[in-house]
Design an enzyme around this catalytic site. Structure first.
Site, short mmCIF file in Angstrom:
data_model
loop_
_atom_site.label_atom_id
_atom_site.label_comp_id
_atom_site.label_asym_id
_atom_site.label_seq_id
_atom_site.Cartn_x
_atom_site.Cartn_y
_atom_site.Cartn_z
N ASP A 15 -31.60 4.10 -2.93
CA ASP A 15 -32.27 4.90 -3.94
C ASP A 15 -33.08 3.95 -4.82
O ASP A 15 -32.82 2.74 -4.85
CB ASP A 15 -31.19 5.64 -4.75
CG ASP A 15 -31.75 6.42 -5.90
OD1 ASP A 15 -32.82 7.05 -5.74
OD2 ASP A 15 -31.11 6.42 -6.97
N ARG A 16 -34.07 4.48 -5.56
CA ARG A 16 -34.88 3.61 -6.43
C ARG A 16 -34.44 3.71 -7.89
O ARG A 16 -33.82 2.79 -8.42
CB ARG A 16 -36.37 3.96 -6.27
CG ARG A 16 -37.31 2.87 -6.77
CD ARG A 16 -38.73 3.38 -7.00
NE ARG A 16 -38.83 4.09 -8.27
CZ ARG A 16 -39.94 4.65 -8.74
NH1 ARG A 16 -41.05 4.61 -8.04
NH2 ARG A 16 -39.95 5.25 -9.92
N ASP A 17 -34.73 4.84 -8.51
CA ASP A 17 -34.47 4.97 -9.96
C ASP A 17 -32.97 4.93 -10.27
O ASP A 17 -32.19 5.73 -9.73
CB ASP A 17 -35.07 6.28 -10.49
CG ASP A 17 -36.58 6.33 -10.32
OD1 ASP A 17 -37.24 5.31 -10.56
OD2 ASP A 17 -37.09 7.39 -9.92
N ASN A 60 -36.66 10.35 -4.40
CA ASN A 60 -37.20 11.65 -4.82
C ASN A 60 -38.15 11.41 -6.00
O ASN A 60 -37.74 10.82 -7.00
CB ASN A 60 -36.08 12.59 -5.28
CG ASN A 60 -35.27 13.17 -4.13
OD1 ASN A 60 -35.64 13.03 -2.96
ND2 ASN A 60 -34.18 13.83 -4.46
N GLN A 61 -39.38 11.86 -5.87
CA GLN A 61 -40.37 11.67 -6.95
C GLN A 61 -41.07 12.98 -7.24
O GLN A 61 -42.26 13.16 -6.94
CB GLN A 61 -41.37 10.56 -6.56
CG GLN A 61 -40.77 9.17 -6.46
CD GLN A 61 -40.25 8.64 -7.80
OE1 GLN A 61 -40.74 9.02 -8.87
NE2 GLN A 61 -39.24 7.77 -7.77
N ARG A 109 -36.69 16.18 0.69
CA ARG A 109 -36.12 15.77 -0.58
C ARG A 109 -34.61 15.61 -0.44
O ARG A 109 -33.94 16.50 0.10
CB ARG A 109 -36.46 16.83 -1.65
CG ARG A 109 -35.98 16.49 -3.04
CD ARG A 109 -36.36 17.57 -4.07
NE ARG A 109 -35.49 17.44 -5.24
CZ ARG A 109 -35.72 16.62 -6.26
NH1 ARG A 109 -36.81 15.88 -6.28
NH2 ARG A 109 -34.87 16.53 -7.26
N LYS A 110 -34.06 14.47 -0.93
CA LYS A 110 -32.61 14.32 -0.91
C LYS A 110 -31.97 15.46 -1.70
O LYS A 110 -32.51 15.80 -2.75
CB LYS A 110 -32.20 12.97 -1.55
CG LYS A 110 -32.69 11.74 -0.82
CD LYS A 110 -32.34 10.46 -1.58
CE LYS A 110 -33.20 10.29 -2.82
NZ LYS A 110 -32.98 9.01 -3.53
MG LIG Z 1 -31.33 7.48 -8.75
#
Ligand SMILES: [Mg+2]
Length: 183
Positions: A15-17, A60-61, A109-110
């Site tokens: 994951d990123r954020d 997810n963005q 989307r996750k």
């Molecule tokens: Mg996250």
């Protein structure tokens, strides 16, 4: 985790954020100057690059779906992110994102596994049974579980850890602790 026998045949989904960069609560990273690596992340990615055959970011963005940023804005952020990581001798092989709104119900989307399937299309050697998903939210862990991966919760909040109990195989307070543990 020792029994998993992680080697270069394994893939790490990230994951990123909240894992790579500081999450903006109630908002989105829409510009590079809003992107802040969490402590130890570049060093962690250097360690993880040696351990895993492939490292894939799945993010997810929905800020794109909401019109708060464009695909080009996000591409600029990811290009800068990758350049910095390479400067620290880390490696990310592929960055995937879902621009869809949560309400769209898109499998891309996750917790849908569309991004896992896309990663395997790009790198057919990816084996989900030899993959880990590391993330800080329920949708990350469900994404990993839905695809048949091992799941790693990255979280330093005991309340969240309790709430997500049963969805992760192991947890670490941050990406660096995880990287050191499997070094
Ligand atoms: Mg996250």
């Amino acid at each position: 985790m020792e029994s998993w026998n992680i080697d270069r045949n394994w893939t790490l989904f990230l994951d990123r954020d909240g894992v790579i960069n500081r999450r903006i609560v109630g908002g989105y990273v829409t510009r590079w100057d809003e992107f802040e690596f969490l402590p130890g992340v570049p060093e962690a990615l250097k360690i993880l690059a040696k351990r895993f055959g492939r490292i894939i970011v799945v993010s997810n963005q929905q800020g794109i779906g909401k019109g708060l940023m464009s695909e080009a804005d996000l591409a600029l952020i990811h290009n800068s992110m990758l350049r910095q990581i390479e400067g620290f001798r880390g490696r990310i092989d592929l960055v995937l994102h879902s621009p869809h709104l949560k309400s769209d119900g898109s499998p891309m989307r996750k917790p849908g596994i569309g991004m896992a399937i896309e990663a395997k299309r790009v790198f057919p050697e990816i084996d989900f049974r030899r993959s880990l998903m590391a993330g800080d939210s329920e949708s990350d862990l469900l994404f990993g579980r839905n695809a048949g991966m091992k799941t790693v919760l990255i979280c330093d909040d005991p309340g969240t850890e309790d709430a997500l109990d049963g969805l992760f195989d192991i947890s670490f307070r941050d990406l660096y602790s995880f990287a050191v543990a499997i070094k």
